[in-house]
Design an enzyme around this catalytic site. Sequence first.
Site, PDB file in Angstrom:
ATOM      1  N   CYS A  45      14.872  25.221   3.138  1.00  0.00           N
ATOM      2  CA  CYS A  45      16.262  24.766   3.000  1.00  0.00           C
ATOM      3  C   CYS A  45      16.400  23.264   3.139  1.00  0.00           C
ATOM      4  O   CYS A  45      17.418  22.687   2.758  1.00  0.00           O
ATOM      5  CB  CYS A  45      17.139  25.434   4.043  1.00  0.00           C
ATOM      6  SG  CYS A  45      17.005  27.217   4.016  1.00  0.00           S
ATOM      7  N   ASP A 286      11.925  37.356   2.489  1.00  0.00           N
ATOM      8  CA  ASP A 286      12.560  37.319   1.169  1.00  0.00           C
ATOM      9  C   ASP A 286      12.040  38.381   0.210  1.00  0.00           C
ATOM     10  O   ASP A 286      12.604  38.557  -0.872  1.00  0.00           O
ATOM     11  CB  ASP A 286      12.350  35.937   0.533  1.00  0.00           C
ATOM     12  CG  ASP A 286      13.107  34.841   1.271  1.00  0.00           C
ATOM     13  OD1 ASP A 286      13.804  35.146   2.256  1.00  0.00           O
ATOM     14  OD2 ASP A 286      12.992  33.677   0.849  1.00  0.00           O
ATOM     15  N   TYR A 427      40.834  25.840  21.141  1.00  0.00           N
ATOM     16  CA  TYR A 427      41.778  24.911  20.524  1.00  0.00           C
ATOM     17  C   TYR A 427      41.896  23.625  21.322  1.00  0.00           C
ATOM     18  O   TYR A 427      42.081  23.645  22.532  1.00  0.00           O
ATOM     19  CB  TYR A 427      43.166  25.541  20.409  1.00  0.00           C
ATOM     20  CG  TYR A 427      44.257  24.507  20.220  1.00  0.00           C
ATOM     21  CD1 TYR A 427      44.247  23.657  19.115  1.00  0.00           C
ATOM     22  CD2 TYR A 427      45.268  24.335  21.169  1.00  0.00           C
ATOM     23  CE1 TYR A 427      45.219  22.677  18.944  1.00  0.00           C
ATOM     24  CE2 TYR A 427      46.245  23.368  21.002  1.00  0.00           C
ATOM     25  CZ  TYR A 427      46.217  22.540  19.905  1.00  0.00           C
ATOM     26  OH  TYR A 427      47.163  21.566  19.749  1.00  0.00           O
TER      27      TYR A 427
END
Lengths: 450, 450
Positions: A45, A286, A427
Site C-alpha cells: 500500500c 489475498d 466531541y
Amino acid sequence: MPRRLVVIGGDAAGMSAASRAKRRAGDDIEVIAVERGLWTSYSQCGIPYWIAGEVGTEDDLVARTPDEHRRNGIDVRVGTEATELQLDRGRIAVRDVASGDESHIEYDDLVLATGARPVRPPLPGLDAEGVFGIQTIDHGRRVLAALATRRPMRRAVIVGGGFIGVEMAETMLARGLHVTLVSQPPQPMSTLDADMGSLITKSMEGHGIDVRNATSATGFEVDQTGCVSGVRIGDELLECDVVALGIGVQPDTSLAVDAGIEVGDHGGIRPDDSMRVADGLWAAGDCIEVHDRVLNRWKHTPLGTHANKQGVVIGVNVTGGSATFPGVVRTAITRFVDLEIARTGALEDECEGLDAASVTIEATTHAGYLPDADPMTVKLTFDKPSGRVLGAQIVGGRGAGMRINVLAMALWSRLTVEELMMTDLAYAPPFSSVWDPVQVAARAAIAARR
Amino acid sequence: MPRRLVVIGGDAAGMSAASRAKRRAGDDIEVIAVERGLWTSYSQCGIPYWIAGEVGTEDDLVARTPDEHRRNGIDVRVGTEATELQLDRGRIAVRDVASGDESHIEYDDLVLATGARPVRPPLPGLDAEGVFGIQTIDHGRRVLAALATRRPMRRAVIVGGGFIGVEMAETMLARGLHVTLVSQPPQPMSTLDADMGSLITKSMEGHGIDVRNATSATGFEVDQTGCVSGVRIGDELLECDVVALGIGVQPDTSLAVDAGIEVGDHGGIRPDDSMRVADGLWAAGDCIEVHDRVLNRWKHTPLGTHANKQGVVIGVNVTGGSATFPGVVRTAITRFVDLEIARTGALEDECEGLDAASVTIEATTHAGYLPDADPMTVKLTFDKPSGRVLGAQIVGGRGAGMRINVLAMALWSRLTVEELMMTDLAYAPPFSSVWDPVQVAARAAIAARR
C-alpha cells in the site's frame, strides 16, 4: 523431530503465520517460507507514496527483511518459486528463480499465501516499456527509474479508477505530470456507489485531471524505442509518456487449482474460519475469499489488514492453539490529495433482495465555526424493516475518512441506526460537531424510516 | 387547548427537547422555554477557541438564536429566571432579570435543563476583575474585552487542569501570554490516569508553560484598581494579569433541591432512562447524573453530546413517542496545541473491585514511513478474567484522538480485547498502520492475559 511448517508467500499473510507459529512453538516447529521475489513483509500500500517521493527509500516499506525473519528462526528462501503442490506426498516442488534448480520441500503443515495478481487484459501494447503495474517493490523501482531517466516525462495515463488508480493519480500529480484517468465504471472507486464516486471525479477535475469515466482502454501505442506513447480508448488516442495500471487484482491460485483445490466464484480459496482448507493445509491473504458479515456472502477483499489477522490465526492454530477469523465488513480508506474516501459494509447497489434504503447527508469535518472545517458527505445504507446499518460511505476533507471506523464497528456489532444515534462519540470543536456526522446520518436514516 | 411544555434552560438539553417536541406535535403542543441569559443553543465548548481568535464572532457559536426558535413556534423567553418550582400547583415562578417583575407559568410537562455551574471555591480575591470563568458567552466577552483593553497583558494563570484548563492554556498561548497552569491533581486532565496525564504536562512544558501539578490556588492578589495581580499557591505568589478558572462544574440543581427533588452523590438529578423524574417532570443535560454503562454506576458527565440526545428523548416522550437514553461510556476529547487527548470508559484508577489490568503501547498516527506520522500512546484497560474492554485513553499527534471512537464503540457493544483485535478497521498508509494502534493495544492486552 520438530513439525515442519512450510509457507508459500513472504508477505503479510505468510510471514504473519510463520512468525506467530515460531514465536509460539520455538524449537518445536521448523518454519520454512518460500518467496518468489526478493522481499518479505513489505507494504504494498505504500508503493504509490514511495513513487510520489513521500517515502525515503524502499527499505522503509519493508517491515521485516528476510534476514530479520531468519534471526527469528524462520528459514526464509527468497528467489524461490513454488511450482507444484504435491498434497498427497506432503511436499511442494520449488524452483530457484536465478539458477533454475528444482527441488522439493516436505511439510507437515502447508500455508498457501500466494497473494493476488494484477488483472492484465489482453490489450495490444500492454507489455511496452512504460506501462507499469503498481504491486511490488520491483514495480515501484521501475516506475521511479522511468521517471528519473526518460525525459521529457509530461503525461501520465492511469488505467483503472480503483484504490491503486486513485492513489497513482495523486502520485503522478505530485510528480508534476498531467494526468488522465480512464475508469471503466461510471465513476472512479466502484467500491463506492456512483453518487459518491462522482465526488471523486469532481475533486480530480478540480486538480486538473482529465477523468474519462465509463470508458475502457482498448490498446497502447508504442514508439520506435519500444516505449508507450499513447493509450487508445475507442477511436481516441490519449498521448502519454507513462501508464499506470490499476485494473484490479484476482486471487493467485494457479498452484492450488492445479492441485485440485476448489476455488469460489471470485477465484479465491475458501478456508473455514480457522483458515483451514484441509487437514494440514491452510490458506490466508489475498488468495482467499472471506466471509462478508453484512451480506453473509463470500467476497474477495484483498487487504493487508485481513491478511495479517488471518496469518496470526494460522500461526495459532498450527501450534495447538485455537483462533478464528471472524470475517470482514469490507472497511477501506484512501485519499486523493486532500479528499478522504472511505467505505464499509454493503453498497446500496449490493442490497438487491434486501429492503434497504440510503440517506446522504452533508456535514463538516469539525465545528463549522472553526476556520479549517471541511465539507464531508456521509451516505448511510440501512435495512428499512429492522433499522440495521448495512453500509456507509464517506467522502470529505481531512478528518472525514477515519470516521468510517465508527460505522465499521456499528456493522460489526449489528447496531441499528437508532442505536448508532445514541452511541457516545467524542466531541470537541476541533474534532467534530456535537452530533458527529455519522450520527447526523443516523438521524436522517431514522427520519427516513418513519 | 394544546398541552403546554415548559422548559427551564435554553441551551443544548432544553432547546433540543423543545425543538423535538414542537416538530413532532406542532399545534398540539405549546412550548415555552425560559432562559436566564440572553442566548440559546450556543456552543459552550467553542468559547476557548473564540477567545483564541479562531472564531469570527460570538454569533458563530450560536446554533440557533431565540428568534430562530421563535420562528419554529417556540415561545423563548430570554432574560427570564426560574425562581421556584411549584410542582404541586403545576407551575413555576419566574422573574424578569431586567425589570425584576415576577410571575408564574403553568405547565403540563416541565423540563429541568438548568445545566451546571462552575465550582467557585471560597478564596480571597476570587471576585477581582480579571478572574474569569469560561462557561458562557458573557464570560467570553469579558475575557476578550480584558485582553483588548487592559495593557500590558503578559501573564496568565490557569487554575484547574481539566478540559477548560487545558483549552484555556492553549488559548492564552495563542494570545501571546506567558502561561502558568495550576492543577490540584498530580497531572492535568484527571479524567485520564496520571501516567497518561504526564504526557500532557510534558507537552505543555515543551510549549513554555509553567505547569504546577499537585498544587492548589489559595487566594488571589488584587491591585489598587481592583484587578487581579497574582495567584497564591501556598507561600508562593504567581504574578499575573489575568486568571482563567477551570476547576470543574457541578449540577445546578438548586431549584430542584428546593422543590424536594432528590439528587445523587454527584449532586445531579437522576431521571429514569426515558428522562422522566416524576409524572410530567423531566430532566436532561448537565443538571443530571447519567448511567455509566461500563461501571454500572451513576456519574456526572456534563457534555453537550449527552445533553442533546437526552433533550431529543424528552421531546419524543412528551409527545406520545417512546425513546430512551441508553447511558454513556464517558467518551471525551480535547486538544492542547498539536497534542490530541481522548478517553472513554473506566480509568485504571476507577476499577477497584474489578480484576482489571492495563497495557500502554506506543504507535504512530499513520504509517511511520510517511513524513508526517506523529507518535501516539494508547492505554487500554480490560477485565482480566473475561477480556472485556473497560476503558481507553489516547494521547498523541494529529489523527490520534478520534480513534477513541473505535474504543467507545467497543465499550458500547461490550467487546473483548480478542474481538477488538479482529474488527475490520480502515487502513491506508496516510491514515493508519496495517494494525491500527487500537488493535496494537488489543494485541498487547491479549498477550498480557496469558
